[in-house]
Design an enzyme around this catalytic site. Structure first.
Site, PDB file in Angstrom:
ATOM      1  N   SER A 151     -29.864  22.688  -5.825  1.00  0.00           N
ATOM      2  CA  SER A 151     -30.941  21.707  -6.035  1.00  0.00           C
ATOM      3  C   SER A 151     -30.830  21.170  -7.451  1.00  0.00           C
ATOM      4  CB  SER A 151     -32.313  22.356  -5.862  1.00  0.00           C
ATOM      5  OG  SER A 151     -33.343  21.462  -6.259  1.00  0.00           O
ATOM      6  N   TYR A 164     -38.417  28.909  -8.050  1.00  0.00           N
ATOM      7  CA  TYR A 164     -37.475  28.103  -7.256  1.00  0.00           C
ATOM      8  C   TYR A 164     -36.343  27.584  -8.137  1.00  0.00           C
ATOM      9  CZ  TYR A 164     -35.801  24.392  -4.108  1.00  0.00           C
ATOM     10  OH  TYR A 164     -35.024  23.589  -3.311  1.00  0.00           O
TER      11      TYR A 164
HETATM   12  N1  LIG Z   1     -35.922  18.645   0.749  1.00  0.00           N
HETATM   13  C1  LIG Z   1     -35.625  18.557  -0.532  1.00  0.00           C
HETATM   14  O1  LIG Z   1     -36.094  17.645  -1.235  1.00  0.00           O
HETATM   15  C2  LIG Z   1     -34.720  19.566  -1.174  1.00  0.00           C
HETATM   16  C3  LIG Z   1     -34.247  19.307  -2.463  1.00  0.00           C
HETATM   17  C4  LIG Z   1     -33.351  20.192  -3.050  1.00  0.00           C
HETATM   18  C5  LIG Z   1     -32.927  21.310  -2.362  1.00  0.00           C
HETATM   19  N2  LIG Z   1     -33.416  21.563  -1.101  1.00  0.00           N
HETATM   20  C6  LIG Z   1     -32.899  22.736  -0.400  1.00  0.00           C
HETATM   21  O2  LIG Z   1     -32.315  22.301   0.812  1.00  0.00           O
HETATM   22  C7  LIG Z   1     -32.260  23.391   1.727  1.00  0.00           C
HETATM   23  C8  LIG Z   1     -32.756  22.923   3.083  1.00  0.00           C
HETATM   24  O3  LIG Z   1     -34.117  22.588   2.975  1.00  0.00           O
HETATM   25  P1  LIG Z   1     -34.828  21.420   3.815  1.00  0.00           P
HETATM   26  O4  LIG Z   1     -35.436  20.505   2.825  1.00  0.00           O
HETATM   27  O5  LIG Z   1     -33.921  20.889   4.852  1.00  0.00           O
HETATM   28  O6  LIG Z   1     -36.036  22.268   4.449  1.00  0.00           O
HETATM   29  P2  LIG Z   1     -36.494  22.604   5.944  1.00  0.00           P
HETATM   30  O7  LIG Z   1     -37.721  23.441   5.796  1.00  0.00           O
HETATM   31  O8  LIG Z   1     -36.571  21.390   6.771  1.00  0.00           O
HETATM   32  O9  LIG Z   1     -35.295  23.526   6.495  1.00  0.00           O
HETATM   33  C9  LIG Z   1     -35.071  24.802   5.975  1.00  0.00           C
HETATM   34  C10 LIG Z   1     -34.675  25.756   7.101  1.00  0.00           C
HETATM   35  O10 LIG Z   1     -34.401  27.054   6.518  1.00  0.00           O
HETATM   36  C11 LIG Z   1     -34.933  28.044   7.377  1.00  0.00           C
HETATM   37  N3  LIG Z   1     -35.181  29.297   6.664  1.00  0.00           N
HETATM   38  C12 LIG Z   1     -36.065  29.533   5.690  1.00  0.00           C
HETATM   39  N4  LIG Z   1     -36.022  30.821   5.318  1.00  0.00           N
HETATM   40  C13 LIG Z   1     -35.067  31.420   6.078  1.00  0.00           C
HETATM   41  C14 LIG Z   1     -34.542  32.723   6.159  1.00  0.00           C
HETATM   42  N5  LIG Z   1     -35.018  33.724   5.383  1.00  0.00           N
HETATM   43  N6  LIG Z   1     -33.557  32.977   7.030  1.00  0.00           N
HETATM   44  C15 LIG Z   1     -33.083  31.984   7.836  1.00  0.00           C
HETATM   45  N7  LIG Z   1     -33.552  30.734   7.822  1.00  0.00           N
HETATM   46  C16 LIG Z   1     -34.543  30.454   6.947  1.00  0.00           C
HETATM   47  C17 LIG Z   1     -36.228  27.415   7.907  1.00  0.00           C
HETATM   48  O11 LIG Z   1     -36.690  28.085   9.082  1.00  0.00           O
HETATM   49  C18 LIG Z   1     -35.797  25.975   8.130  1.00  0.00           C
HETATM   50  O12 LIG Z   1     -35.309  25.789   9.439  1.00  0.00           O
HETATM   51  C19 LIG Z   1     -33.070  24.510   1.084  1.00  0.00           C
HETATM   52  O13 LIG Z   1     -32.190  25.440   0.483  1.00  0.00           O
HETATM   53  C20 LIG Z   1     -33.884  23.797   0.027  1.00  0.00           C
HETATM   54  O14 LIG Z   1     -34.244  24.641  -1.037  1.00  0.00           O
HETATM   55  C21 LIG Z   1     -34.301  20.711  -0.501  1.00  0.00           C
END
Ligand SMILES: NC(=O)c1ccc[n+]([C@@H]2O[C@H](COP(=O)([O-])OP(=O)(O)OC[C@H]3O[C@@H](n4cnc5c(N)ncnc54)[C@H](O)[C@@H]3O)[C@@H](O)[C@H]2O)c1
Length: 296
Positions: A151, A164
């Site tokens: 991130s 985070y």
């Molecule tokens: N959305 C953003 O703006 C953003 C920005 C930077 C980084 N991220 C990172 O991107 C990645 C994906 O996030 P997203 O935005 O698609 O969110 P999202 O919530 O749509 O998807 C995340 C998925 O991870 C799964 N998950 C969570 N904890 C888990 C565990 N312990 N074991 C197995 N699965 C688990 C959830 O059930 C979900 O399906 C994450 O690592 C998040 O930190 C997101």
């Protein structure tokens, strides 16, 4: 495009957001994919979408808690038993984790955050690399690619909560260090650092409510999950074969905007006039007021 034809991938957190978008992209690119996620309902929905797109025979789901070593090992084992090998591990699962002032953060919430965001990446790298180090049929090093969702919050202050941001900074360091170790085994380790992406993690089912967060970056379009899926597909493909140890920002220029001391966009003071500042040399400063000339 069939750039991943014949490749076998796991995608953690593949049941939602950018993980699900990437599962669909990998499938469309010809890969076989194991979707690993804690959320079984969304996992089943992801499989149903994949089947509706004609990819039902190349996708499987496993309920997996990425913070648990046995679950990560079982995910890698499923890729091998169902699809014969493991070429690509996309370690993407994540949560928002602990938030609030440092004095209000409990040890339990801090540890949960690091378990899901950072320990999971260590476990994924450990078990994926063990599988990728196995030799091919002719004794050759097969290698593979480990891709991690980091991130921009791990690169600069102010992008997320304390826990985070620190957990994601740890992940970026792991990518660099482990890439150096695994290079000789032909295993690449790369990362994506998303900016603000419109996923359920951020908008919690109400994308319309978060326009301010989604429009912070210079690039005019909202970051939808497919912008991550497209970069992921490239980074795990052979076209990126000389890229390792690198975490690629996919943020619409959010970090390029920097501390924005003089404003952003049209409000940036440096965009309102042009000329040259000769400091304290005693020589005159030259200024053209661009706003006045625009008005003429
Ligand atoms: N959305 C953003 O703006 C953003 C920005 C930077 C980084 N991220 C990172 O991107 C990645 C994906 O996030 P997203 O935005 O698609 O969110 P999202 O919530 O749509 O998807 C995340 C998925 O991870 C799964 N998950 C969570 N904890 C888990 C565990 N312990 N074991 C197995 N699965 C688990 C959830 O059930 C979900 O399906 C994450 O690592 C998040 O930190 C997101």
């Amino acid at each position: 495009m069939n750039r991943l034809a014949g490749k076998v991938a796991i995608v953690t957190g593949g049941a939602s957001g950018m993980g699900r978008a990437t599962v669909m992209r990998f499938l469309a690119d010809g890969a076989k994919v194991v979707v690993a996620d804690l959320n079984e309902t969304n996992g089943a929905e992801t499989l149903a979408v994949a089947k509706a797109n004609g990819h039902g025979d190349r996708v499987a789901f496993i309920r997996c808690d990425v913070a648990k070593e046995a679950d990560m090992a079982a995910t890698v084992a499923l890729a091998e038993s169902r699809f014969g090998t493991l070429d690509i591990a996309y370690l993407n699962a994540g949560v928002g984790g602990a938030f609030g002032p440092i004095a209000e953060t409990s040890v339990e919430d801090w540890d949960y955050t690091f378990a899901v965001l950072t320990r999971s990446v260590f476990l994924g790298m450990k078990h994926a690399s063990l599988a990728m180090k196995k030799h091919g049929p002719n004794g050759e090093k097969r290698g593979g690619v480990i891709l991690v969702t980091a991130s921009i919050a791990g690169m600069v202050g102010g992008g997320g909560s304390h826990a985070y941001s620190a957990a994601k900074a740890g992940v970026i360091s792991l990518i660099e260090n482990v890439a150096a170790e695994l290079g000789p085994d032909r295993i690449r380790v790369v990362g994506i650092a998303p900016g603000v992406i419109s996923t359920p993690l951020v908008h919690r089912g109400r994308p319309d409510k978060y326009e301010k967060q989604f429009s912070q970056q210079p690039w005019p379009d909202r970051g939808e999950p497919d912008v991550i899926a497209d970069v992921a597909s490239f980074l795990v493909s052979d076209e990126a074969r000389f890229i390792t140890g690198e975490t690629v920002k996919v943020d619409g220029g959010l970090l390029a905007q920097g501390v924005a001391l003089w404003g952003t966009g049209a409000d940036n003071a440096f965009m309102k006039s042009a000329g040259v500042n000769r400091g304290t040399t005693g020589e005159a400063m030259v200024v053209r007021n661009l706003q006045q000339s625009e008005k003429k």
